[in-house]
Design an enzyme around this catalytic site. Sequence first.
Site, PDB file in Angstrom:
ATOM      1  N   ASP A  12       0.846  -1.194   0.000  1.00  0.00           N
ATOM      2  CA  ASP A  12       0.000   0.000   0.000  1.00  0.00           C
ATOM      3  C   ASP A  12       0.886   1.250   0.000  1.00  0.00           C
ATOM      4  OD1 ASP A  12      -1.732   2.088   0.609  1.00  0.00           O
ATOM      5  OD2 ASP A  12      -2.892   0.881   2.021  1.00  0.00           O
ATOM      6  N   ASN A  26      -6.272  13.066 -10.582  1.00  0.00           N
ATOM      7  CA  ASN A  26      -6.914  13.535 -11.818  1.00  0.00           C
ATOM      8  C   ASN A  26      -6.769  15.055 -11.847  1.00  0.00           C
ATOM      9  OD1 ASN A  26      -9.366  14.801 -10.575  1.00  0.00           O
ATOM     10  ND2 ASN A  26      -9.693  12.689  -9.902  1.00  0.00           N
ATOM     11  N   ASP A  36      -5.588   7.467  -5.306  1.00  0.00           N
ATOM     12  CA  ASP A  36      -5.934   8.852  -4.941  1.00  0.00           C
ATOM     13  C   ASP A  36      -6.894   8.854  -3.736  1.00  0.00           C
ATOM     14  OD1 ASP A  36      -6.187  11.619  -5.185  1.00  0.00           O
ATOM     15  OD2 ASP A  36      -7.445  11.551  -6.980  1.00  0.00           O
ATOM     16  N   GLY A 126      -4.905   1.694 -13.395  1.00  0.00           N
ATOM     17  CA  GLY A 126      -6.176   1.327 -12.774  1.00  0.00           C
ATOM     18  C   GLY A 126      -7.331   1.847 -13.596  1.00  0.00           C
ATOM     19  N   TYR A 128      -7.516   4.328 -15.382  1.00  0.00           N
ATOM     20  CA  TYR A 128      -7.094   4.843 -16.689  1.00  0.00           C
ATOM     21  C   TYR A 128      -6.652   3.744 -17.665  1.00  0.00           C
ATOM     22  CZ  TYR A 128      -7.493   9.715 -14.995  1.00  0.00           C
ATOM     23  OH  TYR A 128      -7.946  10.927 -14.516  1.00  0.00           O
TER      24      TYR A 128
HETATM   25  N1  AR6 Z   1      -1.352   1.566  -2.985  1.00  0.00           N
HETATM   26  C1  AR6 Z   1      -0.688   1.254  -4.119  1.00  0.00           C
HETATM   27  N2  AR6 Z   1      -1.314   1.065  -5.309  1.00  0.00           N
HETATM   28  C2  AR6 Z   1      -2.665   1.193  -5.323  1.00  0.00           C
HETATM   29  C3  AR6 Z   1      -3.421   1.521  -4.172  1.00  0.00           C
HETATM   30  C4  AR6 Z   1      -2.708   1.709  -2.958  1.00  0.00           C
HETATM   31  N3  AR6 Z   1      -3.321   2.023  -1.804  1.00  0.00           N
HETATM   32  N4  AR6 Z   1      -4.744   1.578  -4.531  1.00  0.00           N
HETATM   33  C5  AR6 Z   1      -4.799   1.294  -5.861  1.00  0.00           C
HETATM   34  N5  AR6 Z   1      -3.560   1.051  -6.339  1.00  0.00           N
HETATM   35  P1  AR6 Z   1      -5.681   4.160 -10.049  1.00  0.00           P
HETATM   36  P2  AR6 Z   1      -5.069   5.669 -12.502  1.00  0.00           P
HETATM   37  C6  AR6 Z   1      -3.101   0.728  -7.708  1.00  0.00           C
HETATM   38  O1  AR6 Z   1      -7.008   3.780 -10.578  1.00  0.00           O
HETATM   39  O2  AR6 Z   1      -5.256   4.469 -13.350  1.00  0.00           O
HETATM   40  C7  AR6 Z   1      -8.567   7.952  -9.476  1.00  0.00           C
HETATM   41  O3  AR6 Z   1      -9.963   7.986  -9.321  1.00  0.00           O
HETATM   42  C8  AR6 Z   1      -4.111   0.181  -8.685  1.00  0.00           C
HETATM   43  O4  AR6 Z   1      -4.290  -1.204  -8.502  1.00  0.00           O
HETATM   44  O5  AR6 Z   1      -5.556   4.575  -8.654  1.00  0.00           O
HETATM   45  O6  AR6 Z   1      -3.878   6.559 -12.748  1.00  0.00           O
HETATM   46  C9  AR6 Z   1      -7.992   9.325  -9.755  1.00  0.00           C
HETATM   47  O7  AR6 Z   1      -8.688  10.341  -9.049  1.00  0.00           O
HETATM   48  C10 AR6 Z   1      -3.442   0.499 -10.015  1.00  0.00           C
HETATM   49  O8  AR6 Z   1      -2.486  -0.506 -10.358  1.00  0.00           O
HETATM   50  O9  AR6 Z   1      -5.018   5.360 -10.929  1.00  0.00           O
HETATM   51  C11 AR6 Z   1      -8.140   9.456 -11.222  1.00  0.00           C
HETATM   52  O10 AR6 Z   1      -9.452   9.884 -11.577  1.00  0.00           O
HETATM   53  C12 AR6 Z   1      -2.681   1.786  -9.724  1.00  0.00           C
HETATM   54  O11 AR6 Z   1      -2.673   1.931  -8.298  1.00  0.00           O
HETATM   55  C13 AR6 Z   1      -7.936   8.054 -11.731  1.00  0.00           C
HETATM   56  O12 AR6 Z   1      -8.268   7.202 -10.640  1.00  0.00           O
HETATM   57  C14 AR6 Z   1      -3.294   3.030 -10.339  1.00  0.00           C
HETATM   58  O13 AR6 Z   1      -4.709   2.929 -10.322  1.00  0.00           O
HETATM   59  C15 AR6 Z   1      -6.498   7.795 -12.084  1.00  0.00           C
HETATM   60  O14 AR6 Z   1      -6.393   6.513 -12.659  1.00  0.00           O
END
Ligand code: AR6
Length: 170
Positions: A12, A26, A36, A126, A128
């Site tokens: 995490d 975002n 986020d 994630g 995106y």
């Molecule tokens: N620690 C580490 N990695 C994590 C955690 C955590 N606590 N939680 C999720 N991940 P994402 P994006 C991973 O969706 O694709 C948000 O709503 C997850 O499994 O967080 O850049 C923002 O506000 C994935 O591999 O980010 C934007 O609107 C990675 O983190 C949008 O999502 C990124 O997933 C950004 O999308």
Amino acid sequence: MPKPKLTLVRGDLTEQDVDVVVNAANSSLLGGGGVDGAIHRRGGPEIVAACRDLRATSHVDGLPTGQAVATTAGRLPARWVVHTVGPVHAKSEDRSGLLVSAHRESLRVARELGARTVAFPAISTGVYRWPLADAARIALGTVRTEGEGFEEIRFVLFGDDAYRAFEAEL
Ligand code: AR6
């Protein structure tokens, strides 16, 4: 300049004891889901308050994709959060330059703060929808070329698939 130690951790991002954690935010800077959401939940209201200040001053239109900006880390163990916006993956268009930029600009802001240790999530993989193997190639490639002078750059991967993709690329 020494090369940073590149490390991978399954876990995490919000628990990392580093100078900077990078948030996959975002453009609104006002929170969301995924990593986020976790940063704002664990970090407490100081972070969103700092983001609202940015929106009222230097970033009235929000943070463009590929750029980065710092705030307090609130109650997280880190000292600062560097917020960046990765691109949404698109089949019809190559946006990888923006994913490179998100990593490079995050490191630039971290360097300005005097940070020695930085932890990244797998930006854009994630919500995106960026394919993991390609994201790992871009992320590691960029921090290898742009990470000079840092002690450690850590990738914190939430799931097994993400961890394996980064491990294969490292
Ligand atoms: N620690 C580490 N990695 C994590 C955690 C955590 N606590 N939680 C999720 N991940 P994402 P994006 C991973 O969706 O694709 C948000 O709503 C997850 O499994 O967080 O850049 C923002 O506000 C994935 O591999 O980010 C934007 O609107 C990675 O983190 C949008 O999502 C990124 O997933 C950004 O999308």
